[in-house]
Design an enzyme around this catalytic site. Sequence first.
Site, PDB file in Angstrom:
ATOM      1  N   ILE A 627     -45.269-146.994 -61.982  1.00  0.00           N
ATOM      2  CA  ILE A 627     -44.140-148.188 -61.525  1.00  0.00           C
ATOM      3  C   ILE A 627     -43.377-147.729 -63.235  1.00  0.00           C
ATOM      4  CG2 ILE A 627     -43.639-150.784 -60.986  1.00  0.00           C
ATOM      5  CD1 ILE A 627     -44.201-149.339 -58.454  1.00  0.00           C
ATOM      6  N   LYS A 631     -40.294-154.543 -63.194  1.00  0.00           N
ATOM      7  CA  LYS A 631     -39.086-155.773 -62.742  1.00  0.00           C
ATOM      8  C   LYS A 631     -38.624-155.735 -62.307  1.00  0.00           C
ATOM      9  CE  LYS A 631     -36.708-160.250 -65.510  1.00  0.00           C
ATOM     10  NZ  LYS A 631     -36.597-160.378 -66.397  1.00  0.00           N
ATOM     11  N   GLY A 699     -40.864-143.553 -55.430  1.00  0.00           N
ATOM     12  CA  GLY A 699     -39.582-144.513 -54.614  1.00  0.00           C
ATOM     13  C   GLY A 699     -39.884-145.636 -53.988  1.00  0.00           C
ATOM     14  N   GLY A 701     -37.816-148.000 -53.045  1.00  0.00           N
ATOM     15  CA  GLY A 701     -36.531-148.605 -52.530  1.00  0.00           C
ATOM     16  C   GLY A 701     -36.672-149.076 -50.840  1.00  0.00           C
ATOM     17  N   GLU A 702     -37.778-148.668 -50.246  1.00  0.00           N
ATOM     18  CA  GLU A 702     -37.780-148.870 -48.524  1.00  0.00           C
ATOM     19  C   GLU A 702     -38.925-149.015 -48.629  1.00  0.00           C
ATOM     20  OE1 GLU A 702     -35.501-144.623 -48.319  1.00  0.00           O
ATOM     21  OE2 GLU A 702     -33.990-145.638 -46.997  1.00  0.00           O
TER      22      GLU A 702
HETATM   23 MO1  MOS Z   1     -31.185-144.848 -47.749  1.00  0.00          MO
HETATM   24  S1  MOS Z   1     -31.470-146.163 -45.832  1.00  0.00           S
HETATM   25  O1  MOS Z   1     -31.517-143.405 -47.448  1.00  0.00           O
HETATM   26  O2  MOS Z   1     -30.060-145.508 -48.826  1.00  0.00           O
END
Ligand code: MOS
Length: 735
Positions: A627, A631, A699, A701-702
């Site tokens: 990471i 934050k 990542g 993000g998801e």
């Molecule tokens: Mo993401 S749904 O690959 O922006």
Amino acid sequence: MTTVEAVRLVGPGVDRVDGPLKVTGSAPYPADFGFPEMAHAVLVRATVPAGRIRAIETAAAEAAPGVLAVITHRNASHLVRGPDTPVWRQPPLPLQDDRILFYGQYVAVVAAETEQQATAAARLIEIGYEQTEPLLELDDPRAEIVTNPWGTDSHRGDVTAGLASADVTVDATYSTPDETNNPMGLFATVASWDGDSLTVHDSTQWPHGVREALAAIFAVPESGVRVLAPFVGGGFGGALRVWPHVILTVLAARTTKRPVKLVLTRPEMFTGVGHRTRTAQHVRLGADRRGRLIALSHEGKNSIAMEDDNYEPVAADSVWAYACPNADVRDVQARLNIPYPTSMRAPGQAQGNFALESALDELAYALHMDPLELRLRNHADDHPQLGLPFSSKALRACYEQGAERFGWQDRAPRPHSMHDGNWLVGYGMAGVSFFWFQPPCKARASIRADGTAYVRSSATDIGTGTYTVMTQLVAELLGLRLDQVRLGLGDTDMPAGGVEGGSGLTAALGTAVWAACRGVIRECLDRVANDPASPLRGCGLDDVTAADGRIQCACDASRGEAYSDILARQGLDELTADGDSAPPEPKDVGMAPAGAFAARFVEVRVDPDLGLVRVARVVSAIDGGRILNEKTATSQVTGGTVGGIGMALLEETVTDPGNGRITNANFGDYLVPVNADIPDLDVFFVGEPDRFNPIGVKGVGEVGLVGMAAAIANAVFHATGKRIRSLPITADQLL
Ligand code: MOS
């Protein structure tokens, strides 16, 4: 040099380097840009879901004050469909004929001196339609079924035999509705032509993708097209594709010979920039009495638009999520008269994980086994389909440490047995094995005579923290302070950045930045290789480290010199190097590349009289590899978790079954969580730096969204004894 072995797992929680720009309103978003003599465009959308335009009357609009052009299918230029990539197919081109494929399709664009004049003129356009019967339902028998066009279906063993030999089976169907990405920033495009050269400001997650597509569509050289997106007001997948409104803005600019700005309205955001498709999913599981999976079958069906290729398998990842000798995953799409879909944060998995992790919960109850224990017993140590070890996997640690932190051991095994006053209390959990993705990506790094660095790539930052973590990474790699690093993003005049999507950019751009920074140090070393005045004379890349604005010998930090000294002695303003990242083939490195893993633990409270569900607590244990910034990574997972709570309890894009119109295309009627819906969210990171890229990141993000819907549905079952297999979970289902 930094390698994955040498770094801490969790980097410091540095504040966003672009924070001050954003809170003072000086970060320029696409709609903030303008050009002298700029005109404004407004779109007109079809009000039938299928058929043809019989008549279109534009004379009144053309004569309206300030109007510069009214473009319809009758006078639009012929356009060439842009390039397809395996991951992001471009939707059909706008205004190429009189056919209507969905309610909300663009049928005209009006350009005028002001936005108000364009809006007023657009209302004067009269359209007569010849309507045909639309296909709007997933189970409509007339709908064309698209089967496995990309080869994502997979299987191993013999599922039928496995199910037949199982001691305990689960056979259930689950459904999820259409949901809409809804970034806060309304998407905007500003386009300006100068001969065959084109400059475009656009809300995009992939500036180079837009450049490539527009060059093809308008048949101009790519080198003359510049796309800028230094800041984007959220994407969530909505800005992955090159949408018709982008093309129409560019077309309007070419037609009017003026720069043109177009900003979508919120209702247009519901039909114009994609959505997560509804799904119907059939899951069958078989296990022995000890809870070991023998067979896993996951069949997904979702929707695809007419003449579009956006294909999102929802069942595909179930094949490798657990160790199970017999597995079969299949996806089909029903072709419907719907707006073009797109990925929406955690494409496929958001929906597929809900079905799989709900079914596992059902299996746990059928086995009288703790749902956590069931997952531990079926943990896939190696990638079940590739037969390779993962490049990193700390899912076990996610389960164990998450459970500890949550207090999972306090859960009473029986459903409907925990109370707090009138509230029914439920504990639920879900596991997450997120897919790996990494786009190709380039970056360029320069060290300057004043000892500062400038690093750039055309990749963009949609709010995820890319500016911040890349600044940190450069500072670490070159041994500089954060304030000595300047980062440039979101401009196709910079080296081709990868798409900000699929949770892949931190690894992709980070690896390119790593390579570029190493290149800069190599350049410096090359310059002093034969310089008798340099203490670094004769040193190779692996002999040195970077710290305090200097390159120094790894074995003797006192032997070294500052970048500024090297450049001054060489009489150079700067030294520059390019970096590239192309991930290796898994079999070449003997590893299955790993995405993030997670375990989600949720406590819900259900009011049995009102059917009200409140999420009381969430603990999220995340394996995101290394990471870079605790934050911003926590912020990513927190945001994803809120999205997951929305998916579980609130979000649903409602389409009128008669005419295909989205009936809740605004923030009053499309429900998303607000602060009052969200408890304190506990996010923490476990694991090790990943081995598939040199900086050790995965990542995040998801992954933060995935698992929430199942964990909440499982907690609702634990609280109430009611199994909800259809999202969102609403009061009427619980009463
Ligand atoms: Mo993401 S749904 O690959 O922006």
